[in-house]
Design a protein around this motif. Structure first.
Motif, PDB file in Angstrom:
ATOM      1  N   THR A 202       0.814  -1.207   0.000  1.00 31.88           N
ATOM      2  CA  THR A 202       0.000   0.000   0.000  1.00 31.88           C
ATOM      3  C   THR A 202       0.852   1.263   0.000  1.00 31.88           C
ATOM      4  OG1 THR A 202      -1.604  -1.228   1.350  1.00 31.88           O
ATOM      5  CG2 THR A 202      -1.976   1.116   1.128  1.00 31.88           C
ATOM      6  N   VAL A 203       2.067   1.164   0.536  1.00 30.49           N
ATOM      7  CA  VAL A 203       2.901   2.355   0.678  1.00 30.49           C
ATOM      8  C   VAL A 203       4.153   2.289  -0.201  1.00 30.49           C
ATOM      9  CG1 VAL A 203       4.164   3.800   2.321  1.00 30.49           C
ATOM     10  CG2 VAL A 203       2.064   2.677   3.040  1.00 30.49           C
ATOM     11  N   LEU A 204       4.996   1.279   0.011  1.00 30.63           N
ATOM     12  CA  LEU A 204       6.312   1.230  -0.629  1.00 30.63           C
ATOM     13  C   LEU A 204       6.242   1.067  -2.146  1.00 30.63           C
ATOM     14  CD1 LEU A 204       9.324   1.342  -0.077  1.00 30.63           C
ATOM     15  CD2 LEU A 204       9.306  -1.130   0.182  1.00 30.63           C
ATOM     16  N   ILE A 205       5.503   0.085  -2.624  1.00 27.50           N
ATOM     17  CA  ILE A 205       5.437  -0.150  -4.081  1.00 27.50           C
ATOM     18  C   ILE A 205       4.870   1.069  -4.823  1.00 27.50           C
ATOM     19  CG2 ILE A 205       4.245  -1.521  -5.868  1.00 27.50           C
ATOM     20  CD1 ILE A 205       6.631  -2.984  -4.784  1.00 27.50           C
ATOM     21  N   PRO A 206       3.713   1.639  -4.400  1.00 29.78           N
ATOM     22  CA  PRO A 206       3.230   2.827  -5.113  1.00 29.78           C
ATOM     23  C   PRO A 206       4.223   3.986  -5.094  1.00 29.78           C
ATOM     24  CG  PRO A 206       1.475   1.921  -3.761  1.00 29.78           C
ATOM     25  CD  PRO A 206       2.739   1.185  -3.407  1.00 29.78           C
ATOM     26  N   LEU A 207       4.893   4.220  -3.943  1.00 30.63           N
ATOM     27  CA  LEU A 207       5.887   5.297  -3.875  1.00 30.63           C
ATOM     28  C   LEU A 207       7.051   5.042  -4.830  1.00 30.63           C
ATOM     29  CD1 LEU A 207       6.069   6.187  -0.065  1.00 30.63           C
ATOM     30  CD2 LEU A 207       5.266   7.635  -1.941  1.00 30.63           C
ATOM     31  N   LEU A 208       7.546   3.805  -4.852  1.00 37.38           N
ATOM     32  CA  LEU A 208       8.637   3.471  -5.765  1.00 37.38           C
ATOM     33  C   LEU A 208       8.227   3.676  -7.221  1.00 37.38           C
ATOM     34  CD1 LEU A 208      10.201   0.272  -4.135  1.00 37.38           C
ATOM     35  CD2 LEU A 208      11.294   2.493  -4.470  1.00 37.38           C
TER      36      LEU A 208
ATOM     37  N   SER B  44       6.849   5.587 -13.297  1.00 38.29           N
ATOM     38  CA  SER B  44       6.190   4.483 -13.984  1.00 38.29           C
ATOM     39  C   SER B  44       4.952   5.003 -14.708  1.00 38.29           C
ATOM     40  CB  SER B  44       5.772   3.421 -12.961  1.00 38.29           C
ATOM     41  OG  SER B  44       4.975   2.438 -13.558  1.00 38.29           O
ATOM     42  N   PRO B  45       4.629   4.437 -15.870  1.00 38.00           N
ATOM     43  CA  PRO B  45       3.425   4.883 -16.585  1.00 38.00           C
ATOM     44  C   PRO B  45       2.137   4.501 -15.848  1.00 38.00           C
ATOM     45  CG  PRO B  45       4.432   3.019 -17.705  1.00 38.00           C
ATOM     46  CD  PRO B  45       5.354   3.423 -16.597  1.00 38.00           C
ATOM     47  N   PHE B  46       2.237   3.639 -14.861  1.00 32.91           N
ATOM     48  CA  PHE B  46       1.077   3.275 -14.047  1.00 32.91           C
ATOM     49  C   PHE B  46       1.540   3.034 -12.618  1.00 32.91           C
ATOM     50  CE2 PHE B  46       2.832  -0.554 -15.830  1.00 32.91           C
ATOM     51  CZ  PHE B  46       2.895  -1.419 -14.746  1.00 32.91           C
ATOM     52  N   VAL B  47       0.626   3.193 -11.697  1.00 38.52           N
ATOM     53  CA  VAL B  47       0.907   2.976 -10.284  1.00 38.52           C
ATOM     54  C   VAL B  47      -0.110   1.971  -9.767  1.00 38.52           C
ATOM     55  CG1 VAL B  47       1.018   4.044  -7.997  1.00 38.52           C
ATOM     56  CG2 VAL B  47       1.805   5.314 -10.000  1.00 38.52           C
ATOM     57  N   PHE B  48       0.342   1.002  -9.020  1.00 39.72           N
ATOM     58  CA  PHE B  48      -0.567   0.045  -8.425  1.00 39.72           C
ATOM     59  C   PHE B  48      -0.064  -0.324  -7.042  1.00 39.72           C
ATOM     60  CE2 PHE B  48       2.614  -2.796 -10.028  1.00 39.72           C
ATOM     61  CZ  PHE B  48       2.602  -3.880  -9.163  1.00 39.72           C
TER      62      PHE B  48
END
Length: 181
Positions: free
Chosen positions: A11-17, A23-27
């Protein structure tokens, strides 16, 4: 309480990275909704029903958005560009979420459905993958395409799955609602 579902990594680290990497998309993802298995009368069958509820809800929401869009086009009410684009995005995002969540890799809903439907031995083997599921998905989403790019072969299994199944669902819903895509 939505805060109970925050996963530090998903919920926090992957979207921030992804945002930092432009990135062309965020998930991301949240912790799964807890299920009280002891309350299920037939745990194997009922878990399939619990798992499929989310993707079915996504498809129903996409159907509602397509119906509203179709009515707007039929009654020439499309001058509100923001509303039309919001409904179109809502439609497509719900289709993609439904299809993505039905990928048969635990802990995604499709993995839980597959665990509930497969014969016992195969079900057990698939269920054992759950702790590695997100790593498998991330590898299939990012690492395989990078390898494919380096060797000149498109290796995008999740992209292919999502695109083909999404296009199929989109055409069914569009035909049923009369939406022109």
């Amino acid at each position: 309480n939505p805060f109970k579902h925050i996963d530090r990594f998903g919920t926090v680290l992957i979207p921030l990275l992804l945002i930092v990497m432009k990135s062309p998309f965020v998930f991301g993802w949240a912790k799964p909704v807890p299920v009280k298995f002891y309350r299920l009368k037939n745990p194997l069958r009922d878990m399939v029903m619990v798992a499929i509820a989310g993707p079915i809800t996504n498809i129903i929401l996409a159907f509602v958005a397509a119906s509203i869009l179709s009515a707007m086009y039929n009654f020439a009410l499309i001058e509100n560009t923001w509303l039309v684009l919001s409904l179109a995005n809502f439609f497509f995002i719900n289709i993609i979420l439904a299809v993505f969540n039905m990928i048969p890799i635990p802990p995604l809903d499709g993995g839980r459905v597959a665990v509930g439907l497969l014969p016992k031995y195969l079900s057990y083997q698939l269920a054992r993958l759950e702790r590695y599921g997100f790593f498998i998905i991330i590898a299939a989403l990012f690492i395989l395409p990078l390898i494919g790019q380096k060797i000149g072969i498109p290796l995008e299994p999740i992209h292919w799955f999502i695109q083909s199944v999404s296009n199929f669902l989109i055409s069914i819903i569009a035909n049923f609602t009369g939406l022109q895509i």
